[in-house]
Design an enzyme around this catalytic site. Sequence first.
Site, PDB file in Angstrom:
ATOM      1  N   ASP A 126       0.831  -1.206   0.000  1.00  0.00           N
ATOM      2  CA  ASP A 126       0.000   0.000   0.000  1.00  0.00           C
ATOM      3  C   ASP A 126       0.875   1.270   0.000  1.00  0.00           C
ATOM      4  OD1 ASP A 126      -2.447   1.341   0.075  1.00  0.00           O
ATOM      5  OD2 ASP A 126      -3.286  -0.044   1.539  1.00  0.00           O
ATOM      6  N   ASP A 183     -10.054   3.275  -4.193  1.00  0.00           N
ATOM      7  CA  ASP A 183     -10.740   2.118  -3.596  1.00  0.00           C
ATOM      8  C   ASP A 183     -12.160   1.935  -4.121  1.00  0.00           C
ATOM      9  OD1 ASP A 183      -8.464   2.097  -2.079  1.00  0.00           O
ATOM     10  OD2 ASP A 183      -9.531   1.765  -0.190  1.00  0.00           O
TER      11      ASP A 183
HETATM   12  C1  GAL Z   1      -6.179   1.151   1.082  1.00  0.00           C
HETATM   13  C2  GAL Z   1      -6.211   0.130  -0.051  1.00  0.00           C
HETATM   14  C3  GAL Z   1      -7.288  -0.888   0.267  1.00  0.00           C
HETATM   15  C4  GAL Z   1      -6.972  -1.557   1.588  1.00  0.00           C
HETATM   16  C5  GAL Z   1      -6.786  -0.521   2.684  1.00  0.00           C
HETATM   17  C6  GAL Z   1      -6.287  -1.143   3.984  1.00  0.00           C
HETATM   18  O1  GAL Z   1      -5.198   2.081   0.817  1.00  0.00           O
HETATM   19  O2  GAL Z   1      -6.453   0.774  -1.267  1.00  0.00           O
HETATM   20  O3  GAL Z   1      -7.408  -1.836  -0.771  1.00  0.00           O
HETATM   21  O4  GAL Z   1      -5.808  -2.332   1.437  1.00  0.00           O
HETATM   22  O5  GAL Z   1      -5.880   0.481   2.298  1.00  0.00           O
HETATM   23  O6  GAL Z   1      -6.121  -0.197   4.996  1.00  0.00           O
END
Ligand code: GAL
Length: 377
Positions: A126, A183
């Site tokens: 991430d 997301d």
């Molecule tokens: C976001 C990511 C998500 C998930 C989340 C977890 O940045 O895009 O898919 O992994 O973090 O905190």
Amino acid sequence: MVKLTPPMGWNSWNTFGADINEALIFETADKMAESGLLACGYDYLVIDDCWSLKERDEQDRLVPDPVKFPHGMKAVADYVHAKGLKFGMYSCAGNLTCAGYPGSFEHEFIDAATFAEWGVDFLKYDYCYHSNIIPGEYLYRRMGLALENCGRDILFSACSWGIDETHTWIKTSSASMWRSTGDIVDTWESVKSLAAQQKALHPYNGVGCFNDMDMLIVGMHGKGNVGFQGCSDIQYRTHFSLWAFLSSPLMIGCDIRDMSPETLSTLTNRDIIAINQDPGCRQPYPLQGIWRDDNLIAYAKNLTGGDIAIGFFNLSADKATARLNLDELGLPHSTHKTLSMKEIWTQKDALIRNAHVAWELEPYDCAVFRAKVVDLA
Ligand code: GAL
């Protein structure tokens, strides 16, 4: 490692968020094997954020939360592997993960070694809390190198949401997939918006590094971490068909322990999956026509062996008619060829007249064809 077709599997985030534990992972692994999902190609089981303690140990290593994972991660990996699946985990290029657990910044090599020791086969990486001074491309190259040198094949799944011009540098890291957009949430608007944002990014997709349109919401029906108002089964089928058609990784995000027959049949449509997993991984091209608007999108994609996949996607709440001229596919009358077109979900044949196809679509529905080039009668 190099992955030649879009990765497939299940990820904990969409439904479970921080509410993850060993029992959930074991039950999900059982279900992936028993339900036929694994047999259809869904072979990566991935634990997302919130699996660790908030502090590293004295050796600076990440520590699985002993309440959530009382037997440690090696035991989880062993269980997952025994089911014939591969095991995925999650970390972050920043100091902290998005949910505030330790990230791998300045710990890339030690963390890659830890993941390898646990038997991890996939790392989602991430971008929260990343340095404002060190460019993202350096950070992803770092972890890419750490994974390539850790002594184990670990698929690198980059998740910088397409920001900082990710598309221009991601293939310089060893990533096999990269999140090309923000997301997903479990709404039809989210599906539409991600599909639209993808439009300019198709040229960057291809063998070995796939544009990741985010985990699937199929079958969530408003439940769980990114639940919101949910979608209908028809909308989920169109969302799934679109992700598959556009060569996105197919990572399931619903609770598969509690899937409806409709959800399972959508996720296991082998003809749709075959279009996603076609070894050529050719770039899909939008069909121009003169009838399209933003809510009626049409794509074609050349498949290995000469077939053409054709997809009509009605994103609107109204009925629509999709139209196609064979000219656009490279089959004008002068070739003396036409197509034999079977629609995958309904198994109906399309009627082609004067090198032209018209297909009625119900609200939110799609039609996906695997078309064969045949002689004009
Ligand atoms: C976001 C990511 C998500 C998930 C989340 C977890 O940045 O895009 O898919 O992994 O973090 O905190």
